[in-house]
Enzyme design. Structure first.
Site, PDB file in Angstrom:
ATOM      1  N   CYS A 158      37.729 170.169 107.470  1.00  0.00           N
ATOM      2  CA  CYS A 158      37.182 171.064 108.507  1.00  0.00           C
ATOM      3  C   CYS A 158      36.106 171.891 107.818  1.00  0.00           C
ATOM      4  O   CYS A 158      36.311 173.054 107.494  1.00  0.00           O
ATOM      5  CB  CYS A 158      38.270 171.964 109.078  1.00  0.00           C
ATOM      6  SG  CYS A 158      39.758 171.072 109.587  1.00  0.00           S
ATOM      7  N   ALA A 160      32.661 172.879 108.349  1.00  0.00           N
ATOM      8  CA  ALA A 160      31.640 173.832 108.794  1.00  0.00           C
ATOM      9  C   ALA A 160      32.169 175.273 108.657  1.00  0.00           C
ATOM     10  O   ALA A 160      33.365 175.498 108.819  1.00  0.00           O
ATOM     11  CB  ALA A 160      31.258 173.548 110.245  1.00  0.00           C
ATOM     12  N   PRO A 161      31.315 176.248 108.323  1.00  0.00           N
ATOM     13  CA  PRO A 161      29.851 176.152 108.196  1.00  0.00           C
ATOM     14  C   PRO A 161      29.354 175.630 106.850  1.00  0.00           C
ATOM     15  O   PRO A 161      28.169 175.416 106.693  1.00  0.00           O
ATOM     16  CB  PRO A 161      29.392 177.594 108.413  1.00  0.00           C
ATOM     17  CG  PRO A 161      30.528 178.411 107.886  1.00  0.00           C
ATOM     18  CD  PRO A 161      31.781 177.632 108.167  1.00  0.00           C
ATOM     19  N   GLY A 162      30.206 175.451 105.852  1.00  0.00           N
ATOM     20  CA  GLY A 162      29.770 174.721 104.670  1.00  0.00           C
ATOM     21  C   GLY A 162      29.703 175.456 103.355  1.00  0.00           C
ATOM     22  O   GLY A 162      29.281 174.888 102.354  1.00  0.00           O
ATOM     23  N   SER A 163      30.127 176.723 103.297  1.00  0.00           N
ATOM     24  CA  SER A 163      30.036 177.444 102.022  1.00  0.00           C
ATOM     25  C   SER A 163      30.999 176.871 100.981  1.00  0.00           C
ATOM     26  O   SER A 163      30.663 176.763  99.797  1.00  0.00           O
ATOM     27  CB  SER A 163      30.298 178.935 102.232  1.00  0.00           C
ATOM     28  OG  SER A 163      31.508 179.127 102.919  1.00  0.00           O
ATOM     29  N   ASP A 216      37.513 164.287 114.734  1.00  0.00           N
ATOM     30  CA  ASP A 216      38.664 165.163 114.889  1.00  0.00           C
ATOM     31  C   ASP A 216      39.488 165.000 113.608  1.00  0.00           C
ATOM     32  O   ASP A 216      39.964 163.906 113.296  1.00  0.00           O
ATOM     33  CB  ASP A 216      39.458 164.708 116.119  1.00  0.00           C
ATOM     34  CG  ASP A 216      40.784 165.441 116.277  1.00  0.00           C
ATOM     35  OD1 ASP A 216      41.113 166.279 115.404  1.00  0.00           O
ATOM     36  OD2 ASP A 216      41.493 165.177 117.263  1.00  0.00           O
ATOM     37  N   ASP A 242      41.001 173.305 105.158  1.00  0.00           N
ATOM     38  CA  ASP A 242      40.802 174.699 105.567  1.00  0.00           C
ATOM     39  C   ASP A 242      40.786 174.728 107.093  1.00  0.00           C
ATOM     40  O   ASP A 242      39.738 174.618 107.703  1.00  0.00           O
ATOM     41  CB  ASP A 242      39.477 175.201 104.976  1.00  0.00           C
ATOM     42  CG  ASP A 242      39.236 176.671 105.263  1.00  0.00           C
ATOM     43  OD1 ASP A 242      40.140 177.482 105.013  1.00  0.00           O
ATOM     44  OD2 ASP A 242      38.142 177.011 105.759  1.00  0.00           O
ATOM     45  N   CYS A 295      42.419 181.717 107.155  1.00  0.00           N
ATOM     46  CA  CYS A 295      42.056 183.140 107.039  1.00  0.00           C
ATOM     47  C   CYS A 295      42.963 183.956 107.959  1.00  0.00           C
ATOM     48  O   CYS A 295      42.533 184.872 108.647  1.00  0.00           O
ATOM     49  CB  CYS A 295      40.578 183.366 107.347  1.00  0.00           C
ATOM     50  SG  CYS A 295      39.979 182.518 108.804  1.00  0.00           S
TER      51      CYS A 295
END
EC number: 2.1.1.-
Length: 771
Positions: A158, A160-163, A216, A242, A295
């Site tokens: 999962c 995105a956003p990619g950090s 998915d 994540d 998170c």
């Protein structure tokens, strides 16, 4: 206005940072140590400090750190704004090599002082180059605990956003002398629009070892690779899981969570989180490591998922003890006892207490394991929970799993239409009735396959064999695959006998070891305008899985067609983003330049040869016009000069020499050399009598063939700055990142580009936050 509307300049009402149910829930669960509750709540009400990470794999990471500490931080040391001393940025004690920092400087303060404005400009520019990443401190933990080596095959489920994906790419390129590490990252996200933000993040790192796919995560297909002529299922050495979560650990940043928080969010997400984690461990290689993270502070999304996974693994998985890793990071151990609460405040201690009308909301897997012996063997205390008040961060949860043997349901012989127990809550999912669009293969093939399944495999493979021979990886034709989002261009590998390659090979004297089979384009017909490169491992994945995978982007641009090039012996010029990958294979048209020459190349648009050192003039004299490589090697005897090598793409004209380098990279190299870029820019404007707008326009057009991409890049960057690093909103880049491949006419491609770029995904409810 006044009264209610205060605090924010935009006229938004101040959000009351109170939620009685939240306090009641977490007080009862006891995740915060006794006596620390007031400090915990006070921290949640404080804004989150900004954190940044210096990209660790580049040879000049140390130069950027040196520049930050010796120049920018020194200027801030005794600085006062509005009579208040500016707080100095601090390094994160647990992050290796001082490569991560946090600061309490707000945007408002940054605008009030020229020194701070300069510091801010530095951060923005270096972020655009990919040398600095704005990333929340706790978000940096999962990739560090994955323990990545350059040969690892990695799945980011999962992404995105990619950090975090960017961190994984850096780890693959730990040795910059190896242009093609054996490992790779497959970065997946279910949201088609967010995939383009992911592409934008990954592209800044210029790696041939990253592929962005759109699936998915809970039913991501098994991929196949060719191993010595045999088809084998691809198992990953490392998996980052994540998962989407309720996000109550992000309250300091997403203040909407204060009013929207309810236990219902966790109850709704638990099943999805468990399905994603289950799919992850199925695809993990034996001996591999998977990091599960959220998170959220809620045990329903954390320990309950891990306990359920461990229980159904029947000993195939174990929690790794990472207590000695990341010294300096304050963490709380995982908990072993918790209760389940409905949004009306009603508590349940075990599944048998749940009334039948509530059994769709509450599942058995949400409760702790009752068997004390089983519970002890799980070692749930090895999970780690980060509390915001311990080190001024967000809240976070991490668990590190090791796979010791295949999952129990993967040990049986696969049979057609066999029921496969994939327990999620109390539901059974079968491969036969799975019609959600994506393939959901939960069985690993065993070594002793029966003849029937071999024949079926051969039949499946024969359909796509011709395409593979031609090196074409088009959009997935399978009717089972649910196609959504923009239609992607195909990935076409250059055939071995392609006449396009011979003049390139000759012109740049490419080494015989150059992997030309790894070159690809994004068009099947018409002129090839750009050539991209992937590692041979990703080529293997692409060629064997195009019918079951929706690939959004892969490859790094290495050559661009130049309309005037053919008369100089080669129709393709070098592209700056791929130069560090290509450079080890190039044996001609390389000019070694001194630091003064580099400064001229980066500050002047098209300088005459006479401006360069006599050595450079001599080297250029006998060289034919066209694309060249400009290489700077540091002199250890001059420690005050830049101490990291630089490779630039350039063009040699009749009487001039120029660098083809994007504006942000120019500014980056100049800063590293100690050139005050703002002053240099002003001086240049005055001497040439040009307006600020003209200068900006000219610099933006420096790199030929970048036009559409750069407009798109600038827009994405602006939007990123507005929405913050980990926002649930995401700007959309163009359907295929290299729009110029699709349509010859630039105006038309600009129109197409803008039609995608101007779209923006709607705000998603913070009940589904991805950090």
């Amino acid at each position: 206005g006044g009264g209610v509307f205060q605090g924010w300049a935009g006229g938004y009402p101040e959000i009351v940072k109170e939620n009685e149910l939240f306090e009641r829930y977490y007080r009862e669960l006891g995740i915060v140590p006794a006596g620390e509750w007031p400090a915990f709540m006070a921290a949640l009400r404080e804004p989150l400090p900004a954190t940044l990470r210096i990209t660790g794999y580049r040879s000049h990471a140390k130069e950027i750190l040196h520049c930050l500490k010796e120049k920018y931080f020194r200027e801030l040391q005794d600085l006062e704004v509005d009579g208040q001393k500016v707080e100095m940025p601090q390094s994160l004690s647990w992050y290796p090599e001082e490569l991560a920092w946090h600061t309490n400087l707000s945007r408002k303060i940054l605008r009030k002082s020229p020194q701070l404005e300069k510091f801010h400009q530095f951060l923005v520019s270096e972020t655009e180059c990919g040398n600095i990443s704005r990333q929340e401190a706790v978000s940096m933990i999962p990739p560090l605990l994955l323990d990545v080596n350059p040969h690892h095959k990695i799945l980011d489920m999962c992404a995105a956003p990619g950090s975090k994906t960017a961190q994984l790419i850096e780890m693959l390129h730990a040795d910059m002398n190896v242009p093609f590490p054996k490992g790779f990252v497959i970065a997946n996200d279910v949201d088609n629009k967010r995939c383009y933000l992911l592409v934008h993040q990954a592209k800044r790192l210029n790696s041939p070892c990253i592929m962005v796919v759109n699936h998915d995560a809970s039913s991501i297909p098994n991929l196949q690779i060719d191993v010595d002529g045999r088809k084998e299922v691809l198992f990953y050495d490392r998996i980052l899981c994540d998962v989407p979560c309720s996000g109550d650990g992000t309250m300091r940043k997403n203040i909407d969570v204060w009013k929207k928080w309810t236990t219902q969010n966790s109850l709704q997400l638990h099943g999805l989180q468990l399905r994603i984690a289950t799919r992850g461990v199925e695809q993990l290689a034996e001996g591999g490591r998977m990091v599960y993270s959220t998170c959220s502070l809620n045990p329903i999304e954390n320990e309950a998922v891990i306990a359920s996974l461990l229980e159904k693994s029947q000993g195939a998985l174990e929690l790794a003890d990472v207590s000695s890793e990341l010294p300096g990071l304050k963490r709380m151990p995982g908990i072993t006892k918790w209760k389940v609460m409905l949004k009306d405040g009603q508590w349940f201690e075990e599944w048998k207490d749940v009334p039948s009308n509530r059994q769709t909301q509450i599942r058995p897997t949400m409760f702790p394991v009752k068997d004390e012996e089983k519970l002890k063997a799980m070692n749930l205390e090895r999970c780690l929970r980060i509390l915001p008040h311990h080190q001024n961060t967000g809240g976070f949860f991490v668990a590190v799993l090791i796979k010791k043997s295949p999952m129990p349901w993967n040990k049986r012989q696969p049979k057609v239409h066999q029921k496969l127990p994939q327990r999620t809550g109390d539901t059974e999912v079968t491969a036969a009735n799975s019609n959600n669009g994506s393939e959901c293969i939960t069985e690993e093939p065993t070594l002793a396959e029966n003849e029937e399944s071999k024949k079926m495999q051969e039949l499946q493979n024969s359909d796509t064999e011709q395409n593979k021979k031609e090196g074409v990886c088009g959009p997935p034709p399978s009717k089972k695959m649910k196609l959504f989002g923009f239609k992607e261009d195909p990935f076409v590998f250059l055939p071995e006998d392609d006449p396009l390659f011979l003049p390139i090979q000759k012109f740049y004297a490419l080494d015989p070891s150059f992997p030309k089979m790894n070159l690809l384009t994004r068009t099947q017909e018409g002129k090839k305008r750009q050539l991209y490169m992937v590692s041979k491992e990703l080529r293997n994945v692409l060629l064997n899985n195009s019918e079951k995978m929706k690939v959004i982007n892969t490859g790094i641009k290495v050559w661009s067609r130049n309309s005037d090039g053919e008369q100089f012996g080669c129709a393709f010029r070098l592209a700056q983003e791929g130069i560090y990958t290509l450079y080890p294979f190039i044996h001609a048209r390389i000019i070694n330049v001194c630091i003064e020459d580099v400064k001229i190349l980066l500050t002047q648009e098209n300088p005459f040869l006479s401006k360069f050192s006599s050595e450079t003039q001599k080297k250029v004299k006998d060289l034919a016009m066209g694309s060249i490589v400009l290489k700077y090697d540091p002199d250890p005897e001059k420690p005050d000069d830049l101490q990291c090598p630089i490779v630039l793409c350039g063009w040699q004209g009749k009487t001039s020499l120029r660098a083809f380098v994007p504006k942000n990279e120019r500014l980056h190299y100049l800063r590293m050399m100690g050139v005050e870029v703002f002053k240099a820019k002003r001086k240049e404007e005055e001497s040439e009598g040009k307006t600020e707008e003209e200068v900006q326009h000219r610099l933006a057009q420096t790199e030929e063939g970048m036009d559409v991409e750069d407009k798109e890049h600038d827009l994405v960057t602006k939007m990123e700055a507005e929405i913050g690093e980990e926002s649930s909103r995401s700007p959309v880049e163009s359907s295929a990142m290299e729009v110029e491949n699709k349509i010859e006419d630039l105006d038309q491609s600009s129109k197409n580009d803008n039609s995608h770029v101007n779209q923006e995904s709607k705000d998603t409810d913070t009940s589904n936050v991805k950090d």
